[in-house]
Every structure is written in structure tokens, then in C-alpha cells.
Motif scaffolding. Structure first.
Motif, PDB file in Angstrom:
ATOM      1  N   SER A   1     -41.731   4.500   6.186  1.00  0.00           N
ATOM      2  CA  SER A   1     -41.381   5.358   6.509  1.00  0.00           C
ATOM      3  C   SER A   1     -42.118   6.893   5.829  1.00  0.00           C
ATOM      4  CB  SER A   1     -39.420   6.362   6.819  1.00  0.00           C
ATOM      5  OG  SER A   1     -39.181   5.583   7.436  1.00  0.00           O
TER       6      SER A   1
ATOM      7  N   MET B   1     -35.347  12.293   6.183  1.00  0.00           N
ATOM      8  CA  MET B   1     -36.024  11.490   6.960  1.00  0.00           C
ATOM      9  C   MET B   1     -34.767  11.710   7.795  1.00  0.00           C
ATOM     10  SD  MET B   1     -35.761   8.315   3.961  1.00  0.00           S
ATOM     11  CE  MET B   1     -35.969   7.114   5.344  1.00  0.00           C
TER      12      MET B   1
ATOM     13  N   MET C   1     -36.974   6.493  10.888  1.00  0.00           N
ATOM     14  CA  MET C   1     -37.020   7.165  10.072  1.00  0.00           C
ATOM     15  C   MET C   1     -35.713   7.703   9.653  1.00  0.00           C
ATOM     16  SD  MET C   1     -39.394  10.372   8.536  1.00  0.00           S
ATOM     17  CE  MET C   1     -40.213   9.151   8.431  1.00  0.00           C
TER      18      MET C   1
ATOM     19  N   GLY D   1     -32.539   7.203   7.369  1.00  0.00           N
ATOM     20  CA  GLY D   1     -32.280   8.549   6.609  1.00  0.00           C
ATOM     21  C   GLY D   1     -30.995   8.640   6.106  1.00  0.00           C
TER      22      GLY D   1
END
Length: 219
Positions: free
Chosen positions: A31, A92, A186, A190
Motif C-alpha cells: 500500500s 491508510m 490500504m 489501516g
């Protein structure tokens, strides 16, 4: 002596693999380097793992001294690592970690600067060299003879090489995901990183509060 050395080597490898977990770092690397060309992604992977090796060896050699001189505890290190993790995880989740930087500058030197930054933080620190990994090498280094110390350094090198290979194999996966798939990945990563951050933070905060309040930990 050989058997004890082998056992110590296995202990070093299993402990470091557990703390660093190269497989779990690969999706985060995926990512963070989404908008970098493949050559720069390989460069980021190399710099991140090389930096991580140097840092782990440095703390293995001097960690206990530094902690004593500055009055630093492993618990404080966990709290700081948790804060860094949480900030990174939040960005993220917003799917903006890479995009924000490249919207401001599209020139090659800006991409080089970003690759340098991301290789050091958060990849080398705190993803690869997290509080757990640093604390592990410091503990394993305590009261060991030269042969066991060399074994520890060799174990660190092996784990870093495996991590580097895991990051290299993350690049082909990214080409198949596409932009939309990468954003979804991502956000998911996150959330996971933020959960890890909370665990790190309270794992460090708990013992400190117990010490302040004079609470004896229950067995």
C-alpha cells in the motif's frame, strides 16, 4: 556447547520471526509504495531491510546501555510505537498516505524523497524494527559470549533477508490488484495497523500505570 548454540539460534530465529512477521509487513509495503515504479519499490525494500538490520544490531550492542543512561524503558518504547502505528493506520484508512505526497509534487525528485522517507519510516521503523523486535534483541544479547552474540547477529540477518524477499514478492501482487483493489487493501490494512497500535500502546501504558499507582500485577 554445540547443542546449546543450536538451541539459542533457533530461539533467536523464532523470536525475531514472531516479532517482525515478514508476511504481515508485505501488504503494508504494498500500500505504501503503490505509486512508485517497480525499480523504486525494490530500492525501498532493500533500504528498509538494510536499515532494519543496522538498527537491530545497534540496539543489540548498545540497547541496554542507552536505556540505562536515558532512563528509557521498553514500556515507553511500546507507547511511542503505538502512537506512530496509529497515525500511520489512520492515514491508510483514509487511503491518502501515498496520494497526498504525489498530488503536491509530481517530479522525479519528489518521488525519490518519498521513497527515502517511507523506507525509513514507517517500514524500517516501526514496522520491521518495532518495540517488540528491539526489546527481543536486547534481551537475547544479555550475558552472552561472543559465539552466541554472533549467532544472534546471523539470525537477525536471516530474518531481514526473508523480510526483503517477502517485500519483493509483494510488487507483482500489486500489479494484479489495480488502483481500486489497492485502495481497498490500504483501508483494510489501516484498520489492522490501528488495532496493533492500540495493543502496543496499552501494553506499554499498563505496567507504567501499575507502577505509578503501586498496583501489584496479578499472576
Amino acid at each position: 556447547m554445540p547443542s546449546s548454540l543450536v538451541e539459542f539460534g533457533l530461539l533467536c530465529l523464532t523470536s525475531l520471526f514472531t516479532m517482525i512477521n515478514p508476511i504481515s509487513i508485505a501488504p503494508v509495503f504494498l500500500s505504501l509504495t503503490a505509486e512508485l515504479p517497480s525499480e523504486q519499490r525494490r530500492d525501498v525494500a532493500r533500504k528498509a531491510t538494510a536499515t532494519a538490520f543496522v538498527i537491530l544490531v545497534f540496539f543489540a550492542l548498545t540497547g541496554s546501555v542507552i536505556f540505562k543512561v536515558f532512563g528509557i524503558s521498553v514500556h515507553g518504547l511500546k507507547i511511542v510505537g503505538g502512537v506512530l502505528f496509529f497515525i500511520m493506520g489512520y492515514e491508510m484508512v483514509q487511503a491518502r498516505l501515498s496520494r497526498t505526497r504525489f498530488d503536491k509534487a509530481e517530479e522525479l525528485d519528489a518521488m525519490d524523497a518519498y521513497s527515502q522517507d517511507v523506507a525509513l519510516t514507517p517500514l524500517a521503523i516501526p514496522l520491521i524494527c518495532g518495540p517488540g523486535a528491539i526489546a527481543t534483541v536486547i534481551i537475547l544479547m544479555q550475558e552472552q559470549d561472543l559465539t552466541h552474540q554472533v549467532t544472534l547477529f546471523f539470525s537477525i540477518a536471516i530474518v531481514c533477508v526473508v523480510t526483503w524477499v517477502a517485500l519483493l514478492f509483494a510488487s507483482p501482487i500489486m500489479n494484479r490488484l489495480g488502483e481500486s483493489g489497492n485502495k481497498v487493501l490500504m483501508r483494510v490494512m489501516g484498520l489492522i495497523v490501528m488495532v496493533i497500535a492500540v495493543e502496543y500502546f496499552f501494553a506499554g501504558l499498563g505496567p507504567i500505570l501499575q507502577k505509578i499507582l503501586g498496583i501489584t500485577p496479578s499472576l
